[in-house]
Design an enzyme around this catalytic site. Structure first.
Site, PDB file in Angstrom:
ATOM      1  N   GLU A 180      22.945  35.029 101.368  1.00 14.58           N
ATOM      2  CA  GLU A 180      23.011  33.562 100.456  1.00 14.58           C
ATOM      3  C   GLU A 180      24.217  33.402 100.150  1.00 14.58           C
ATOM      4  O   GLU A 180      24.780  33.029  98.943  1.00 14.58           O
ATOM      5  CB  GLU A 180      22.069  33.871  99.136  1.00 14.58           C
TER       6      GLU A 180
ATOM      7  N   GLU B 257      13.478  35.190 103.787  1.00 15.97           N
ATOM      8  CA  GLU B 257      12.849  35.486 102.366  1.00 15.97           C
ATOM      9  C   GLU B 257      12.013  34.272 102.285  1.00 15.97           C
ATOM     10  O   GLU B 257      12.421  33.282 102.382  1.00 15.97           O
ATOM     11  CB  GLU B 257      14.089  35.442 101.273  1.00 15.97           C
TER      12      GLU B 257
END
Length: 505
Positions: free
Chosen positions: A177, A296
């Site tokens: 991320e 995720e």
């Protein structure tokens, strides 16, 4: 009161193939976050702990799920993680401030311990490297430590720690991320692309057989999406094998009909990333196709307020411990349909996470382990969703919700296992009031009969499972049957279903 009937139709044919399903689509995730590790998979002194401190009761449930790959050690945590802290004699390992979740990391579980746990769980590991506060050097050294046979500084260091044979970790994430402002060492797309490219180049020199996941946007809601993917892949395309996707789904509005449609959001997200990857492929005149790692995904929103109350600087604090409802489980079933429908490009996916932290498995410290509602669609799809994904032609009545239009009441995925002569229909009825009768033409599967119809249903969308009471669990009393080459699937209101058929001997 008897439920009213709504009708839908679908056609399933052996030739309507999407792709062979990579089993890693049923992966999961363990981060050093909350009680995922300490109090989750690892709790020395627990009555169920083995000689290494791993909870055997948790391991049994993980093995039940047949999880093929687990991402580790993060997550946000990896962006400031020094892997060297977690190897060597435990009494010499430092405790550190873990800044992503404002906890204390005592490093009693590190790379080697997690590889031991993964072996016991029967799963492979997707290892992430720190491209936040660190970079090329730390990544290549960790890879040398885990994968090189011996005769060099880091491989011999591993051997001195009691691991003579290399771990041979195949799959590696290039950071996590990195476009997130919450990420330590966050980067612009250009900064990340250059760092990831140079790191990937070094890692492939150390071990050419590894596969690499380039970091995608933190979610489809990011202002950087999808330009981030386009810019970063301009750099990493040569070395990356996958690009990552992350997305969590919420029901803050308490709007069940809208919530159950959110798998359409996942579908659109995947389609956009595929298009972006293929744009870069065309721009580079490349013959290589980048696939997707949706590493995720889950429902996550229940614990947000509670997490604000947790005192910082604890080891294994209770963070992100969402207690899942029945409606969460129904959506999770549909999210799994979506991954299977895109199995031609989504080759890996990780339900985030596996134990205690937004997880299908929950534990009490010193106590019992139990299954959350979302355990069940994950379990059945993982066990029986192996083979070839088929693309059914669906004719279903639809509804509109706050965020979505033309939402089919019938959401489904279909898997054919030719070796087992088994056809599996996974189906969600999104209708909140009516039974859905599905006329499914399966004439290309001559001689197939219904052998099992599992139903997950409950009158209360907010019903939950706790350590003392499992309110939401499947039953095997589904009422589907064959009639003139057609499967008549009877799906109760707001339910997730698995209908298995086998060829009659």
């Amino acid at each position: 009161m008897a439920q009213q009937l709504t009708n839908a139709k679908m056609v399933v044919d052996k030739d309507f193939k999407v792709s062979e399903i990579d089993p890693r689509i049923y992966g999961s995730f363990i981060e050093h976050l909350g009680r995922a590790v300490y109090g989750g998979i690892y709790e020395p002194g627990h009555p169920e702990a083995d000689d290494s401190g791993f909870r055997k009761d948790v391991l049994e449930l993980v093995k039940e799920l047949q999880v093929p790959i687990v991402r580790y050690p993060g997550g946000n945590m990896v962006s400031a993680y020094n892997w060297e802290d977690g190897v060597g004699p435990k009494d010499k390992r430092p405790s550190r401030l873990e800044l992503a979740w404002r906890s204390i990391e005592n490093n009693q579980v590190g790379t080697n311990e997690f590889m031991d746990w993964a072996k016991k769980a029967g799963t492979d590991v997707m290892m992430a490297v720190n491209l936040g506060t660190r970079g090329i050097d730390a990544a290549r050294n960790l890879l040398e430590y885990t994968n090189h046979p011996g005769g060099t500084y880091y491989s011999d260091l591993r051997r001195s720690h009691g691991y003579e044979q290399p771990h041979k970790i195949k799959t590696w994430c290039l950071g996590n991320e990195m476009d997130g402002p919450w990420q330590l060492g966050g980067k612009t797309a250009e900064e990340y692309g250059r760092t990831a490219y140079e790191t990937a180049k070094a890692m492939k020199l150390v071990d050419p057989d590894i596969e690499l996941v380039s970091c995608g946007s933190s979610s489809s809601n990011m202002p950087t999406f999808p330009q981030w993917e386009a810019t970063t892949l301009e750099h990493t395309y040569e070395y990356a094998d996958y690009v990552s996707l992350h997305q969590y789904y919420t029901n803050y509005e308490n709007d069940t009909a809208n919530f159950l449609a959110k798998s359409m959001e996942m579908d659109h997200f995947i389609g956009t990333v595929v298009s972006t990857c293929d744009y870069i492929k065309a721009k580079k005149r490349s013959n290589k196709t980048i696939n997707l790692s949706f590493d995720e995904w889950n429902v996550w929103f229940h614990s947000t307020a509670e997490d604000q109350k947790v005192e910082p600087w604890q080891t294994g604090p209770p963070l992100l411990e969402d207690v899942y409802t029945f409606e969460d489980a129904v959506l999770v079933g549909s999210l799994l349909h979506t991954l299977l429908k895109h199995s031609d490009r989504v080759k890996m996916a990780c339900m985030a996470q596996l134990v205690n932290v937004i997880a299908p498995i929950m534990t009490d410290n010193g106590g019992r382990v139990w299954k959350q509602t979302i355990f069940y669609p994950y379990y059945y799809t993982s066990l029986y969703g192996r083979g070839t994904a088929l693309n059914p032609v669906i004719h279903s009545p639809k509804y509109d919700s706050k965020e979505f239009t033309d939402v089919p009441y019938l959401d489904t995925s279909v898997v054919y296992n030719e070796e087992k002569e088994e056809l599996v229909v996974f189906a969600t009825n999104r209708h909140l009031e009516n039974t859905l009768k599905v006329d499914c033409d399966i004439r290309s599967f001559e001689g197939f009969v219904v052998t099992e119809h599992v139903v997950l249903e409950h009158d209360d969308p907010k019903a939950v499972n706790t350590v003392g009471e499992e309110q939401v669990k499947p039953h095997h009393n589904g009422k589907s049957y064959m009639e003139n080459g057609h499967l008549q699937g009877i799906l109760p209101k707001m339910s997730w279903n698995m209908i298995r058929l086998h060829k009659q001997k």
